[in-house]
Design a protein around this motif. Structure first.
Motif, PDB file in Angstrom:
ATOM      1  N   TYR A 162       0.835  -1.211   0.000  1.00 37.20           N
ATOM      2  CA  TYR A 162       0.000   0.000   0.000  1.00 37.20           C
ATOM      3  C   TYR A 162       0.863   1.251   0.000  1.00 37.20           C
ATOM      4  O   TYR A 162       2.035   1.238   0.368  1.00 37.20           O
ATOM      5  N   THR A 163       0.228   2.353  -0.431  1.00 35.09           N
ATOM      6  CA  THR A 163       0.860   3.660  -0.377  1.00 35.09           C
ATOM      7  C   THR A 163      -0.124   4.624   0.268  1.00 35.09           C
ATOM      8  O   THR A 163      -1.231   4.223   0.655  1.00 35.09           O
ATOM      9  N   MET A 164       0.248   5.890   0.394  1.00 39.88           N
ATOM     10  CA  MET A 164      -0.609   6.876   1.048  1.00 39.88           C
ATOM     11  C   MET A 164      -0.810   8.081   0.136  1.00 39.88           C
ATOM     12  O   MET A 164       0.145   8.622  -0.420  1.00 39.88           O
ATOM     13  N   SER A 165      -2.061   8.478   0.003  1.00 37.50           N
ATOM     14  CA  SER A 165      -2.378   9.732  -0.674  1.00 37.50           C
ATOM     15  C   SER A 165      -2.556  10.786   0.422  1.00 37.50           C
ATOM     16  O   SER A 165      -3.153  10.499   1.464  1.00 37.50           O
ATOM     17  N   HIS A 166      -2.044  11.985   0.195  1.00 36.40           N
ATOM     18  CA  HIS A 166      -2.098  12.978   1.281  1.00 36.40           C
ATOM     19  C   HIS A 166      -1.926  14.401   0.764  1.00 36.40           C
ATOM     20  O   HIS A 166      -1.449  14.625  -0.354  1.00 36.40           O
ATOM     21  N   THR A 167      -2.312  15.341   1.597  1.00 37.89           N
ATOM     22  CA  THR A 167      -2.097  16.757   1.316  1.00 37.89           C
ATOM     23  C   THR A 167      -0.604  17.024   1.193  1.00 37.89           C
ATOM     24  O   THR A 167       0.184  16.573   2.026  1.00 37.89           O
ATOM     25  N   SER A 168      -0.227  17.753   0.148  1.00 35.79           N
ATOM     26  CA  SER A 168       1.210  17.938  -0.100  1.00 35.79           C
ATOM     27  C   SER A 168       1.675  19.376   0.112  1.00 35.79           C
ATOM     28  O   SER A 168       2.771  19.742  -0.293  1.00 35.79           O
ATOM     29  N   HIS A 169       0.833  20.206   0.738  1.00 29.67           N
ATOM     30  CA  HIS A 169       1.237  21.585   1.006  1.00 29.67           C
ATOM     31  C   HIS A 169       2.258  21.648   2.145  1.00 29.67           C
ATOM     32  O   HIS A 169       2.266  20.798   3.035  1.00 29.67           O
ATOM     33  N   LEU A 170       3.057  22.689   2.115  1.00 31.71           N
ATOM     34  CA  LEU A 170       3.966  23.008   3.209  1.00 31.71           C
ATOM     35  C   LEU A 170       3.332  24.156   3.978  1.00 31.71           C
ATOM     36  O   LEU A 170       2.974  25.186   3.403  1.00 31.71           O
ATOM     37  N   PHE A 171       3.156  23.966   5.292  1.00 30.11           N
ATOM     38  CA  PHE A 171       2.489  24.954   6.131  1.00 30.11           C
ATOM     39  C   PHE A 171       3.506  25.776   6.915  1.00 30.11           C
ATOM     40  O   PHE A 171       4.500  25.242   7.396  1.00 30.11           O
ATOM     41  N   LEU A 172       3.197  27.061   7.095  1.00 29.50           N
ATOM     42  CA  LEU A 172       4.002  27.916   7.964  1.00 29.50           C
ATOM     43  C   LEU A 172       3.118  28.434   9.087  1.00 29.50           C
ATOM     44  O   LEU A 172       2.062  29.020   8.837  1.00 29.50           O
ATOM     45  N   PHE A 173       3.561  28.201  10.336  1.00 30.24           N
ATOM     46  CA  PHE A 173       2.847  28.698  11.503  1.00 30.24           C
ATOM     47  C   PHE A 173       3.709  29.727  12.217  1.00 30.24           C
ATOM     48  O   PHE A 173       4.928  29.612  12.284  1.00 30.24           O
ATOM     49  N   GLY A 174       3.035  30.735  12.769  1.00 28.88           N
ATOM     50  CA  GLY A 174       3.737  31.828  13.431  1.00 28.88           C
ATOM     51  C   GLY A 174       4.159  31.518  14.846  1.00 28.88           C
ATOM     52  O   GLY A 174       4.057  30.383  15.325  1.00 28.88           O
ATOM     53  N   LEU A 175       4.594  32.550  15.557  1.00 26.31           N
ATOM     54  CA  LEU A 175       5.184  32.391  16.882  1.00 26.31           C
ATOM     55  C   LEU A 175       4.190  31.903  17.924  1.00 26.31           C
ATOM     56  O   LEU A 175       4.586  31.392  18.968  1.00 26.31           O
ATOM     57  N   GLU A 176       2.890  32.072  17.652  1.00 22.65           N
ATOM     58  CA  GLU A 176       1.856  31.601  18.581  1.00 22.65           C
ATOM     59  C   GLU A 176       1.072  30.441  17.969  1.00 22.65           C
ATOM     60  O   GLU A 176      -0.068  30.186  18.334  1.00 22.65           O
ATOM     61  N   GLY A 178      -0.296  30.032  15.078  1.00 20.50           N
ATOM     62  CA  GLY A 178      -1.367  30.332  14.135  1.00 20.50           C
ATOM     63  C   GLY A 178      -0.880  30.186  12.699  1.00 20.50           C
ATOM     64  O   GLY A 178       0.271  30.519  12.395  1.00 20.50           O
ATOM     65  N   LEU A 179      -1.753  29.688  11.833  1.00 21.75           N
ATOM     66  CA  LEU A 179      -1.375  29.534  10.427  1.00 21.75           C
ATOM     67  C   LEU A 179      -1.057  30.885   9.809  1.00 21.75           C
ATOM     68  O   LEU A 179      -1.836  31.835   9.934  1.00 21.75           O
ATOM     69  N   VAL A 180       0.078  30.962   9.130  1.00 23.87           N
ATOM     70  CA  VAL A 180       0.488  32.191   8.457  1.00 23.87           C
ATOM     71  C   VAL A 180       0.276  32.074   6.949  1.00 23.87           C
ATOM     72  O   VAL A 180      -0.330  32.931   6.327  1.00 23.87           O
ATOM     73  N   THR A 181       0.771  30.976   6.357  1.00 19.42           N
ATOM     74  CA  THR A 181       0.616  30.775   4.922  1.00 19.42           C
ATOM     75  C   THR A 181       0.917  29.316   4.583  1.00 19.42           C
ATOM     76  O   THR A 181       1.358  28.551   5.437  1.00 19.42           O
ATOM     77  N   THR A 182       0.666  28.938   3.336  1.00 18.08           N
ATOM     78  CA  THR A 182       1.029  27.613   2.839  1.00 18.08           C
ATOM     79  C   THR A 182       1.678  27.778   1.468  1.00 18.08           C
ATOM     80  O   THR A 182       1.455  28.772   0.776  1.00 18.08           O
ATOM     81  N   TRP A 183       2.484  26.793   1.103  1.00 13.99           N
ATOM     82  CA  TRP A 183       3.072  26.754  -0.231  1.00 13.99           C
ATOM     83  C   TRP A 183       2.697  25.419  -0.864  1.00 13.99           C
ATOM     84  O   TRP A 183       2.818  24.358  -0.231  1.00 13.99           O
ATOM     85  N   SER A 184       2.254  25.445  -2.078  1.00 14.70           N
ATOM     86  CA  SER A 184       1.856  24.215  -2.764  1.00 14.70           C
ATOM     87  C   SER A 184       3.079  23.410  -3.173  1.00 14.70           C
ATOM     88  O   SER A 184       4.191  23.948  -3.282  1.00 14.70           O
ATOM     89  N   TYR A 185       2.870  22.119  -3.386  1.00 17.62           N
ATOM     90  CA  TYR A 185       3.957  21.240  -3.812  1.00 17.62           C
ATOM     91  C   TYR A 185       4.554  21.749  -5.119  1.00 17.62           C
ATOM     92  O   TYR A 185       3.838  22.127  -6.045  1.00 17.62           O
ATOM     93  N   GLY A 186       5.850  21.775  -5.188  1.00 18.07           N
ATOM     94  CA  GLY A 186       6.528  22.238  -6.390  1.00 18.07           C
ATOM     95  C   GLY A 186       6.981  23.682  -6.315  1.00 18.07           C
ATOM     96  O   GLY A 186       7.687  24.163  -7.211  1.00 18.07           O
ATOM     97  N   THR A 187       6.582  24.412  -5.245  1.00 18.37           N
ATOM     98  CA  THR A 187       7.058  25.783  -5.097  1.00 18.37           C
ATOM     99  C   THR A 187       8.577  25.752  -4.898  1.00 18.37           C
ATOM    100  O   THR A 187       9.074  25.034  -4.028  1.00 18.37           O
ATOM    101  N   PRO A 188       9.326  26.478  -5.703  1.00 20.63           N
ATOM    102  CA  PRO A 188      10.795  26.441  -5.590  1.00 20.63           C
ATOM    103  C   PRO A 188      11.282  26.857  -4.213  1.00 20.63           C
ATOM    104  O   PRO A 188      10.708  27.741  -3.572  1.00 20.63           O
ATOM    105  N   ALA A 189      12.348  26.208  -3.753  1.00 24.27           N
ATOM    106  CA  ALA A 189      12.912  26.527  -2.441  1.00 24.27           C
ATOM    107  C   ALA A 189      13.298  27.996  -2.347  1.00 24.27           C
ATOM    108  O   ALA A 189      13.158  28.624  -1.287  1.00 24.27           O
TER     109      ALA A 189
END
Length: 202
Positions: A162-176, A178-189
């Motif tokens: 088996y394999t796993m299907s899943h959300t591939s976004h990268l999440f950024l959370f702030g100092l407390e 809280g969600l700040v932003t997300t980057w979709s898969y493939g966004t350049p480093a």
């Protein structure tokens, strides 16, 4: 007649002033509520999981730090290693600011991804990435809190069938947390690094 008209005029003026005051107070409350809504994060990181060193971790352990969070699994053939490599490049690019950011890799495959398995996998990418796993119930609660999607898919050619299907976004959370932003898969480093550096050095 003139006196009566004057009284009516004065009372009307008082009434209009009272209505204007009420309107101003309501408008101020509306603006304040709207400002709070616009600044409130969509959601906050909330989890209690075990890291790849065997320690129980929650979002409170990273208070005062930015959190880069990615969900995946150790047997992932492409999306996960690609994203973790980009996270490593971002952390390297941050230089002395890297200590302000904690990258987290949360497994959505608790059947296979034990702390021991993650201890072999996560350090391959270096960059201080912390692997997190837990029981199926803990992972389900974490996924619901973020929220993210994941699903087990039977695949004969994959390890253990088996394999796993899943959300591939990268999440950024702030100092407390809280969600700040997300980057979709493939966004350049480079793009992630520029965005992140601007946020943490403000």
């Amino acid at each position: 007649m003139t006196l009566t008209f004057l009284r009516i005029t004065l009372w009307a003026s008082v009434g209009i002033a009272a209505l204007a005051l009420v309107w101003l107070l309501l408008w101020a409350d509306y603006r304040a509520d709207r400002a709070r809504t616009e600044t409130e994060p969509a959601f906050r990181a909330d989890f209690e999981l075990t890291d790849h060193r065997g320690m129980v971790r929650t979002q409170e352990d990273f208070a005062g730090q930015w959190m880069l969070v990615f969900f995946g699994f150790a047997n992932c053939p492409d999306i996960c290693p690609t994203t973790l490599s980009e996270v490593a490049a971002v952390m390297d690019g941050l230089g002395e600011n890297a200590e302000q950011v904690q990258p987290l890799f949360i497994s959505i495959d608790p059947e296979r991804d034990t702390p021991e398995k993650l201890a072999d996998y996560v350090p391959l990418f270096d960059a201080g990435i912390l692997g997190l796993t837990g029981t199926p119930d803990q992972i389900a609660r974490t996924a619901a809190n973020f929220p993210i999607f994941y699903k087990k898919i039977e695949e004969a050619s994959a390890p253990d069938g088996y394999t796993m299907s899943h959300t591939s976004h990268l999440f950024l959370f702030g100092l407390e947390a809280g969600l700040v932003t997300t980057w979709s898969y493939g966004t350049p480093a480079e793009e992630i690094l520029a965005d992140l550096r601007e946020r943490i050095t403000r």
